[in-house]
Write a protein that holds these residues in place. Structure first.
Motif, PDB file in Angstrom:
ATOM      1  N   UNK A 478       0.514  -1.189   0.065  1.00  0.00           N
ATOM      2  CA  UNK A 478       0.089   0.398   0.009  1.00  0.00           C
ATOM      3  C   UNK A 478       0.903   1.113   0.259  1.00  0.00           C
ATOM      4  N   UNK A 479       0.226   2.368  -0.567  1.00  0.00           N
ATOM      5  CA  UNK A 479       0.619   4.080  -0.477  1.00  0.00           C
ATOM      6  C   UNK A 479       0.186   4.233   0.682  1.00  0.00           C
ATOM      7  N   UNK A 480       1.903   4.951   1.890  1.00  0.00           N
ATOM      8  CA  UNK A 480       1.511   6.018   2.646  1.00  0.00           C
ATOM      9  C   UNK A 480       0.375   6.740   2.997  1.00  0.00           C
ATOM     10  N   UNK A 916       2.422   2.277  21.357  1.00  0.00           N
ATOM     11  CA  UNK A 916       3.039   0.672  21.659  1.00  0.00           C
ATOM     12  C   UNK A 916       2.315   0.081  21.397  1.00  0.00           C
ATOM     13  N   UNK A 917       0.747   0.562  22.229  1.00  0.00           N
ATOM     14  CA  UNK A 917      -0.487  -0.398  21.753  1.00  0.00           C
ATOM     15  C   UNK A 917      -0.811  -1.149  20.534  1.00  0.00           C
ATOM     16  N   UNK A 918      -0.260   0.511  19.680  1.00  0.00           N
ATOM     17  CA  UNK A 918      -1.027  -0.319  18.164  1.00  0.00           C
ATOM     18  C   UNK A 918      -0.354  -1.805  18.032  1.00  0.00           C
ATOM     19  N   UNK A 972       4.084  -5.326  12.766  1.00  0.00           N
ATOM     20  CA  UNK A 972       3.507  -4.988  11.941  1.00  0.00           C
ATOM     21  C   UNK A 972       2.200  -3.918  12.918  1.00  0.00           C
ATOM     22  N   UNK A 973       1.529  -2.634  12.364  1.00  0.00           N
ATOM     23  CA  UNK A 973       0.751  -2.055  12.403  1.00  0.00           C
ATOM     24  C   UNK A 973      -0.598  -1.875  12.445  1.00  0.00           C
ATOM     25  N   UNK A 974      -1.490  -0.835  12.479  1.00  0.00           N
ATOM     26  CA  UNK A 974      -2.768  -1.074  12.181  1.00  0.00           C
ATOM     27  C   UNK A 974      -2.399   0.288  11.280  1.00  0.00           C
ATOM     28  N   UNK A 975      -2.723   0.907  10.441  1.00  0.00           N
ATOM     29  CA  UNK A 975      -2.890   1.851   9.229  1.00  0.00           C
ATOM     30  C   UNK A 975      -3.948   3.191   9.315  1.00  0.00           C
ATOM     31  N   UNK A 976      -4.224   4.040   9.055  1.00  0.00           N
ATOM     32  CA  UNK A 976      -5.567   4.965   9.122  1.00  0.00           C
ATOM     33  C   UNK A 976      -6.424   4.248   8.975  1.00  0.00           C
ATOM     34  N   UNK A 977      -6.218   3.589   7.440  1.00  0.00           N
ATOM     35  CA  UNK A 977      -7.226   2.657   6.232  1.00  0.00           C
ATOM     36  C   UNK A 977      -7.298   1.273   7.333  1.00  0.00           C
TER      37      UNK A 977
END
Length: 987
Positions: A478-480, A916-918, A972-977
């Motif tokens: 994905x594109x940031x 850190x939670x993400x 890994x993290x969860x982005x805005x999308x």
């Protein structure tokens, strides 16, 4: 006074016999009439198309039109590279109109490099079916920067049969918002790329990626359009189109169009080229000849136009300038007046080189060689469009190419046109378009395009900087950024600098490489005929401040350069030496700039500059000068450095004969001893970040490069060197030292081949070493090895330094630290006063003991002493927060400890913070058990055990994230999308 049919011949004869100008004519060639060659299509056209052609007065098509349309109608890609005015527009319009008759929903995308071309072709297309009932006609519409928002929306919602646009609109509007163009894209049958030869160099590299993005989007909608490329006569039409799109087209170069008799006159003026052009124009006007004058610069255009406005008497209102910078409506008016005959002459820059219809002209005057055979023929093709007798007069300047053809005029007609080259995998440009492509449609690891080695390398770099994000499975990218397109300039490479006036208005832009040389403080900058002085260059914001005002001087930088060989891609033995092609790192230090008088170029003074070095990576060729040749030059008491310097300038000046480029797009360095080569060496490189394919192509013609270079220097009539042979207008050392005689002698010695390296040896280099602290010099190693072998120099074991990491790169003993506080940021006056927050509980994990250790506030001296025992201390926001809190208790600088801050490392990758939670939730499925506010509440309630448990949990998450990143190379993290994506880490 003259019969129309004799006017051109009489004009040329009068010029040759003129007492004032006749002896300046060095060559005259007459190209005879060429009869038309017609042919019938394999499959007859529908009656509506036959009627359409009849309405245009066309009974049968030329042979090349027939062949091209046969291929197109069969669904094959074609490139038609035939001369100007050979009827290329029918080649694409007829199949598109025929397909419309078969399928009214079929669509065509026409791409033109200039708005004016789209306007011109729009009229042509509309005229073909103007006699059809309105409801039965195929529609055409222009979609460019001048299209109003109302009509843009109308075009998107109800797309025309043919959409005429330019690369910028495809890049900025259509592809980023392709979901708004579904109706058009899902029915796209044809893509017409007009004037494809203009897509070379930097812009060609951009277009190579733009077309690949277009094909990706087409594939998304299940469409494979037929590409129709149209070009001027160029040396490598198939290769050019394949580099641009990955598509191999059928090539059609034999023209069946007729051509009237055409005179070519080469003129080497005694006075300035502009003065000679004015005399030629004056004589043409007296004969009522319709004339176009092409100049090499806006300044020259204005100079000749000024004469036309002041001294042309009765012809004053029948002459006009034409150049970039004019308003669109002004240009349209000039084009219309030339086409109708209301204007008799137009003075233009290259803006009128392409296929805009301005009627049938009699005479073309070229003020200076246009830089390529292709451009000369393209501009000359403006005349004789009605098959009447016509003439082209080339008035030479002092440039090396101008003078080369004055001395070798027959070669102009005997050699093939130059090749148009580009670098579709320019790493700088590729990365920018990959970001755009991912924003348009997520990239899949399985895509054929993504699997190319260059693309994979670029994606990896973009992941490392957080601009592309890979999903948890590693198969989707994905594109940031949602819309990275606006930061990509299709006509530039590298970072763009904007030039602003005193009130903040942007008056122009320049590529990062050129910004150092053209917009440094004190530089004189020309824009739309006005003079500006640069007052400030800000590298942080990439802006240059300019102040308007006339000055009587121009500026030229003084600099010195060095180059490091990064990779040898290919090599060959030629002219008694080894020529290599590869990747280079060029460092240029600009020490100051000269002020030179506009009149005569007299040096007025030198101003020092203190700006950062210009460093960029590019492609280039280089060759070593055999030591025996060096000795021979010195034994003749010739200046060796001056000889190789002159050779370098001459080689750069002559390369545009072989490659479609301008000498300003090339750079060079000559050195009497290069550390990696181990000998004297001469480098010529592409003058833009990543390279544009110029020297890559020149390498394939290595023998001819040397041959032409010797000819241009040897045959020049000057004694000591001049701009026509060995002087360069952009030389950073002011053309010092230069030894013309030495360069001739050196090349002739090399041609003997006596010092040719052994053919079974290949040249490899080790990268330049780091700066040695003891000696202050660079260490390097040059390796000449047997072909096929790879040599890696061994490092003695006893010279390898001891490390605080084990054999696998892990710290031998590391700690993970987290701290909770007694007070909030609000209570102490802000986060910057964390030293006042006081410790409630600190938890440290010791990897050696594999244990979690809890500390209370009274234990801080013990904790601070314990921290000194570790090879690395790991935390999350440890530098800005935990160390700040601990500083209230410490008697040493905590930042001196070997520290890894996971938050800081990730922020550097992504340019934003991730909690850190993400990270714990996405990577470990282990969210935080509480937060800092809860811990503060527990402190006030005296619940120390709860704080310690929570703090230890955070330490455990931080430790496990560190271990996961170490093992997998990413977190890994969860982005805005709401997509779970990877962030690469390297600790």
């Amino acid at each position: 006074m003259y019969e129309d049919k004799d006017i051109v011949a009489e004009y040329v004869e009068a010029l040759r016999e003129s007492e004032r100008l006749g002896d300046q004519v060095v060559y005259h060639k007459v190209l005879p009439d060429v009869e038309a060659v017609h042919a019938e299509n394999r499959r007859p056209w529908p009656q509506a198309i036959k009627d359409l052609l009849a309405m245009q007065g066309i009974n049968s098509l030329y042979a090349h039109q027939t062949l091209a349309t046969d291929h197109i109608r069969a669904g094959r890609h074609v490139v038609v590279a035939t001369p100007t005015a050979s009827g290329k527009s029918l080649v694409y319009n007829l199949p598109v109109i025929e397909r419309f008759l078969q399928d009214p929903d079929a669509r065509g995308l026409y791409l033109f490099p200039l708005k004016a071309l789209a306007q011109d072709q729009h009229k042509t297309f509309q005229s073909l079916t103007a006699h059809w009932p309105k409801e039965a006609r195929p529609e055409a519409a222009i979609y460019d920067g001048d299209t109003t928002p109302h009509f843009r929306k109308k075009i998107r919602t109800k797309p025309p049969t043919v959409l005429m646009t330019n690369p910028e609109m495809l890049h900025l509007s259509m592809l980023p918002h392709h979901e708004q163009w579904i109706e058009f894209l899902a029915s796209l049958q044809f893509v017409v790329v007009d004037e494809v030869h203009t897509y070379r160099g930097v812009m060609g590299s951009h277009m190579g990626q733009l077309f690949r993005r277009l094909l990706r989007v087409c594939k998304q909608y299940g469409i494979t359009p037929t590409f129709i490329f149209c070009s001027a006569t160029v040396g490598n039409p198939a290769e050019l189109c394949e580099n641009l799109t990955g598509i191999t087209p059928t090539v059609i170069t034999e023209s069946g169009a007729p051509q009237g008799k055409r005179h070519f006159v080469f003129m080497d003026p005694h006075q300035s080229p502009s003065s000679a052009a004015i005399s030629l124009l004056k004589s043409a006007l007296m004969r009522n000849m319709r004339t176009i004058v092409y100049t090499q610069s806006r300044k020259m255009t204005e100079l000749i136009s000024m004469w036309a406005g002041q001294k042309s008497g009765a012809f004053k209102d029948r002459i006009s300038a034409y150049r970039a910078g004019f308003l669109p409506e002004e240009r349209r008016e000039i084009e219309q007046k030339m086409s109708s005959g209301e204007l008799l002459a137009v003075i233009s820059t290259s803006a009128l080189e392409l296929g805009i219809d301005i009627g049938a002209l009699d005479l073309c005057i070229l003020v200076g060689y246009p830089g390529s055979i292709m451009s000369t023929l393209q501009r000359g093709g403006r005349v004789g469009r009605k098959k009447q007798e016509s003439a082209v007069v080339l008035v030479a300047g002092e440039d090396a190419l101008d003078q080369y053809f004055m001395r070798h005029p027959k070669e102009f007609f005997s050699r093939p046109p130059e090749s148009a080259v580009l670098n579709p995998h320019n790493p700088v440009i590729l990365k920018r378009h990959l970001e755009c492509a991912a924003a348009e449609l997520t990239l899949r690891a399985s895509e054929e395009w993504v699997q190319e080695p260059e693309v994979q390398a670029a994606i990896l770099e973009l992941e490392q900087t957080g601009l592309l994000l890979r999903d948890a499975a590693g198969t989707t990218i994905f594109a940031a950024k949602k819309r990275p397109h606006r930061h990509v300039d299709l006509r530039g490479a590298g970072n763009t600098f904007h030039i602003e006036s005193e009130d903040g208005t942007v008056i122009g832009s320049v590529d990062g490489v050129k910004a150092f040389k053209e917009t440094h403080p004190g530089a004189v900058y020309l824009h739309k005929g006005q003079t500006w002085s640069i007052t400030e260059l800000d590298f942080g914001t990439r802006t240059a401040k300019a102040k308007k005002g006339r000055v009587n001087y121009y500026t030229r930088i003084r600099s010195n350069k060095s180059t490091e060989i990064l990779e040898v891609v290919d090599q060959t033995l030629v002219w008694g030496t080894r020529m290599c092609f590869g990747k280079l790192r060029v460092t240029e230090i600009i020490s100051g700039f000269e002020k030179r008088s506009v009149q005569g170029g007299k040096l007025l003074g030198i101003t020092p500059l203190d700006i950062p070095p210009l460093v960029f990576e590019t492609e280039g060729i280089w060759f070593e000068v055999p030591l025996g040749v060096q000795r021979a030059v010195e034994d003749e008491f010739l200046h060796f450095m001056g000889s190789i310097h002159a050779l370098e300038h001459a080689m750069i000046g002559i390369l545009p004969i072989l490659v479609l480029t301008d000498r300003n797009d090339l750079g060079g360095i000559s050195t009497p001893m290069h550390a990696q080569v181990g000998k004297p060496a001469v480098f010529v490189y592409d003058g833009m970040e990543g390279g544009a394919g110029l020297t890559r192509h020149a390498f394939t013609m290595a023998h001819e490069v040397f041959e032409r270079t010797l000819a241009v220097v040897r045959d020049c009539g000057c004694e000591l060197g001049c701009p026509s042979c060995v002087h360069s207008p952009k030389c950073g050392s002011g053309n010092r030292p230069i030894d013309k005689a030495g360069s001739i002698f050196l090349l002739q010695e090399m041609a003997k081949g006596e010092g040719t390296p052994p053919a079974d040896k290949v040249f490899t280099v080790e990268p330049l070493g780091q700066l040695s602290a003891s000696s202050g010099t660079f260490s390097s190693k040059v390796l000449t090895v047997d072909s096929g072998r790879k040599v890696t120099p061994e490092i003695p074991k006893d010279s390898q330094p001891q490390s605080n990491v084990d054999n696998e790169g892990n710290p031998r003993r590391y700690a993970v630290l987290d701290i909770e506080t007694q007070r909030s940021a609000q209570e102490v006056g802000g986060w910057h006063r964390a030293d006042l927050m006081r410790v409630s509980v600190a938890v440290l994990y010791d990897s050696k003991e594999d244990a979690f250790i809890h500390y209370m506030e009274e234990d801080m001296p013990e904790l601070l002493e314990h921290l000194k025992d570790f090879d690395c201390i790991i935390g999350f926001n440890i530098i800005r927060f935990d160390y700040k809190v601990l500083s209230a208790y410490a008697d040493y600088n905590l930042k001196s400890l070997p520290t890894l801050d996971l938050l800081d490392e990730i922020r550097k990758r992504l340019n934003y913070r991730v909690s850190l939670d993400n990270l714990g939730s996405a990577t470990l499925d282990a969210p935080k058990s509480a937060d800092g506010l809860q811990a503060l509440k527990w402190w006030k309630e005296g619940k120390i055990e709860e704080i310690a448990t929570y703090c230890e949990a955070d330490v455990r998450i931080t430790r496990d994230l560190y271990r996961y990143g170490k093992e997998h190379g990413y977190l890994l993290f969860t982005n805005k999308a709401k997509q779970k994506v990877r962030v690469p880490v390297a600790w």
